[in-house]
Design a protein around this motif. Structure first.
Motif, mmCIF file in Angstrom:
data_model
loop_
_atom_site.group_PDB
_atom_site.id
_atom_site.type_symbol
_atom_site.label_atom_id
_atom_site.label_comp_id
_atom_site.label_asym_id
_atom_site.label_seq_id
_atom_site.Cartn_x
_atom_site.Cartn_y
_atom_site.Cartn_z
ATOM 1 N N LEU A 1 0.838 -1.194 0.000
ATOM 2 C CA LEU A 1 0.000 0.000 0.000
ATOM 3 C C LEU A 1 0.874 1.247 0.000
ATOM 4 N N THR A 2 0.477 2.249 -0.783
ATOM 5 C CA THR A 2 1.195 3.518 -0.808
ATOM 6 C C THR A 2 0.195 4.651 -1.014
ATOM 7 N N HIS A 3 0.696 5.902 -1.174
ATOM 8 C CA HIS A 3 -0.168 7.071 -1.335
ATOM 9 C C HIS A 3 -1.064 7.215 -0.100
ATOM 10 N N ILE A 4 -0.428 7.255 1.071
ATOM 11 C CA ILE A 4 -1.127 7.253 2.350
ATOM 12 C C ILE A 4 -1.459 8.689 2.772
ATOM 13 N N SER A 5 -2.702 8.950 3.096
ATOM 14 C CA SER A 5 -3.114 10.278 3.522
ATOM 15 C C SER A 5 -2.452 10.657 4.851
ATOM 16 N N THR A 6 -2.044 11.919 4.949
ATOM 17 C CA THR A 6 -1.406 12.398 6.182
ATOM 18 C C THR A 6 -2.404 12.535 7.335
ATOM 19 N N ARG A 7 -3.690 12.342 7.079
ATOM 20 C CA ARG A 7 -4.679 12.412 8.158
ATOM 21 C C ARG A 7 -4.499 11.255 9.148
ATOM 22 N N TYR A 8 -3.806 10.181 8.713
ATOM 23 C CA TYR A 8 -3.653 9.016 9.561
ATOM 24 C C TYR A 8 -2.270 9.012 10.198
ATOM 25 N N LYS A 9 -2.233 9.220 11.489
ATOM 26 C CA LYS A 9 -0.963 9.221 12.220
ATOM 27 C C LYS A 9 -0.508 7.804 12.532
ATOM 28 N N ASP A 10 -1.457 6.912 12.711
ATOM 29 C CA ASP A 10 -1.150 5.518 12.999
ATOM 30 C C ASP A 10 -1.659 4.671 11.839
ATOM 31 N N ILE A 11 -0.750 4.035 11.136
ATOM 32 C CA ILE A 11 -1.131 3.290 9.933
ATOM 33 C C ILE A 11 -1.450 1.832 10.222
ATOM 34 N N LYS A 12 -1.411 1.423 11.485
ATOM 35 C CA LYS A 12 -1.669 0.025 11.805
ATOM 36 C C LYS A 12 -3.073 -0.401 11.401
ATOM 37 N N LYS B 1 -5.119 -6.564 5.551
ATOM 38 C CA LYS B 1 -4.678 -7.944 5.777
ATOM 39 C C LYS B 1 -5.844 -8.886 6.071
ATOM 40 N N GLU B 2 -6.954 -8.340 6.550
ATOM 41 C CA GLU B 2 -8.128 -9.182 6.751
ATOM 42 C C GLU B 2 -8.661 -9.715 5.427
ATOM 43 N N VAL B 3 -8.434 -8.962 4.351
ATOM 44 C CA VAL B 3 -8.882 -9.369 3.018
ATOM 45 C C VAL B 3 -7.767 -10.090 2.262
ATOM 46 N N PHE B 4 -6.552 -9.545 2.359
ATOM 47 C CA PHE B 4 -5.404 -10.086 1.611
ATOM 48 C C PHE B 4 -4.213 -10.111 2.563
ATOM 49 N N GLU B 5 -3.898 -11.277 3.055
ATOM 50 C CA GLU B 5 -2.921 -11.426 4.139
ATOM 51 C C GLU B 5 -1.541 -10.910 3.766
ATOM 52 N N ASN B 6 -1.119 -11.147 2.551
ATOM 53 C CA ASN B 6 0.259 -10.808 2.157
ATOM 54 C C ASN B 6 0.349 -9.339 1.748
ATOM 55 N N THR B 7 0.097 -8.461 2.716
ATOM 56 C CA THR B 7 0.063 -7.017 2.486
ATOM 57 C C THR B 7 1.075 -6.318 3.379
ATOM 58 N N LYS B 8 1.716 -5.299 2.841
ATOM 59 C CA LYS B 8 2.607 -4.420 3.609
ATOM 60 C C LYS B 8 2.270 -2.974 3.268
ATOM 61 N N ILE B 9 2.745 -2.038 4.096
ATOM 62 C CA ILE B 9 2.591 -0.616 3.803
ATOM 63 C C ILE B 9 3.962 -0.032 3.505
ATOM 64 N N ALA B 10 4.043 0.725 2.431
ATOM 65 C CA ALA B 10 5.314 1.332 2.041
ATOM 66 C C ALA B 10 5.705 2.446 2.996
ATOM 67 N N GLU B 11 6.991 2.592 3.189
ATOM 68 C CA GLU B 11 7.579 3.729 3.898
ATOM 69 C C GLU B 11 8.565 4.399 2.945
ATOM 70 N N ASP B 12 8.783 5.678 3.110
ATOM 71 C CA ASP B 12 9.767 6.350 2.279
ATOM 72 C C ASP B 12 11.132 5.674 2.421
ATOM 73 N N LEU B 13 11.777 5.451 1.278
ATOM 74 C CA LEU B 13 13.104 4.856 1.156
ATOM 75 C C LEU B 13 13.122 3.356 1.426
ATOM 76 N N MET B 14 11.953 2.738 1.503
ATOM 77 C CA MET B 14 11.878 1.287 1.603
ATOM 78 C C MET B 14 12.297 0.676 0.282
ATOM 79 N N LYS B 15 13.090 -0.383 0.353
ATOM 80 C CA LYS B 15 13.555 -1.088 -0.853
ATOM 81 C C LYS B 15 12.993 -2.505 -0.867
#
Length: 312
Positions: free
Chosen positions: A277-288, A295-309
């Motif tokens: 997941l990317t393009h995260i709104s700044t309104r959310y301070k906690d992305i958990k 992940k409840e729908v698609f288990e193999n999910t991660k959230i991108a962070e800046d400079l993540m490779k």
């Protein structure tokens, strides 16, 4: 660096290294810059979107802008393109000589003219601007890049990059047929018949079945749509915008964006192997919560962070 993470995928003939340069939506935050993704693969560096601050993120990621061969623009909202003028200027100042090609949807000529009007009418390196629509836009012996219109509040494209993977070379079979170890192996693996002692050995005699290469799909900004499900089919990695939580679905619909659950459903229905997941709104301070509901729908999910490779 503080926000660098690495995720290792099964490596095939090529390594495709993806760096998330910016993962925010329309507004910067302390930890997230405007959207941009760098792909290093096939001896090239490609950029997907180029939001404000991208060239600084390239420095942090230790990716040379001088090696960028192609830039693919999803659409012309400012958070996806405002880094282009400065990046081009820096390339020019640093004495770039190699060609750069910029791809984007209809209206790309307006962006080109706007940059010229800013005081950059000419550059000292070859610069090509190519307007595109849905379909195959780049095809080489090693990879194919395709574009697909998706549903946003302006003309927007998703992109995919798919590795062309050669069949396995059956070394023992070739030796049985009398092919000497050496250059003839390479010719056969590249699809070229060879003559051995008066006999023609065809590639299909010494090659295994076709193999599917890795496929990367990037959604751009979009509402959930059938077009993207079909386009992302069997992706090794789907990078999908997730501007809103599911509880803010009404806002997502109003602004033609997706929720984390929408993105997860696209990954599920397209039979993708992994979702980021990317393009995260700044309104959310906690992305958990965003991650949890996806992940409840698609288990193999991660959230991108800046400079993540990521490597695949």
């Amino acid at each position: 660096m503080k926000y660098i993470f690495k995720i290792q995928y099964k490596i095939s003939d090529y390594i495709m290294e993806i760096t998330f340069l910016g993962t925010s939506s329309a507004v910067h935050s302390y930890k997230r810059s405007h959207p941009s993704i760098a792909l290093k693969a096939f001896g090239e560096t490609m950029l997907f979107d180029c939001g404000e601050g991208t060239q600084r993120q390239l420095i942090y990621a230790k990716i040379s802008p001088m090696k960028i061969s192609k830039i693919f623009i999803t659409h012309f909202h400012g958070d996806h393109i405002l880094g282009i003028p400065g990046l081009l200027q820096s390339m020019n100042f640093r004495g770039r000589e190699t060609k750069l090609t910029i791809y984007g949807p209809k209206g790309l000529d307006n962006l080109q003219q706007a940059i010229a009007n800013l005081g950059f009418p000419n550059f000292d390196f070859p610069l090509e601007w190519i307007e595109i629509d849905s379909g195959t836009i780049v095809e080489t012996e090693e990879y194919v890049v395709k574009a697909q219109r998706v549903k946003h509040n302006t003309l927007t494209l998703a992109y995919s990059v798919e590795e062309i993977k050669k069949p396995r070379f059956l070394r023992e079979k070739a030796i049985e047929l009398g092919v000497p170890v050496g250059p003839a192996f390479g010719k056969l693996h590249n699809g070229v018949p060879v003559e051995i002692n008066g006999n023609i050995i065809k590639p299909e005699q010494v090659l295994g079945p076709p193999r599917k290469g890795n496929k990367l799909t990037y959604s751009g900004d979009t509402m959930p749509c059938e077009e993207l499900i079909d386009f992302a089919r069997d992706s090794t990695l789907l990078i999908h915008e997730s501007t809103y939580k599911d509880e803010d679905k009404d806002k997502a619909e109003l602004h033609s964006h997706s929720t984390s659950v929408d993105a997860a459903n696209i990954a599920l229905y397209s039979n993708s192997k992994e979702l980021i997941l990317t393009h995260i709104s700044t309104r959310y301070k906690d992305i958990k919560d965003l991650l949890g509901e996806a992940k409840e729908v698609f288990e193999n999910t991660k959230i991108a962070e800046d400079l993540m490779k990521v490597e695949l």
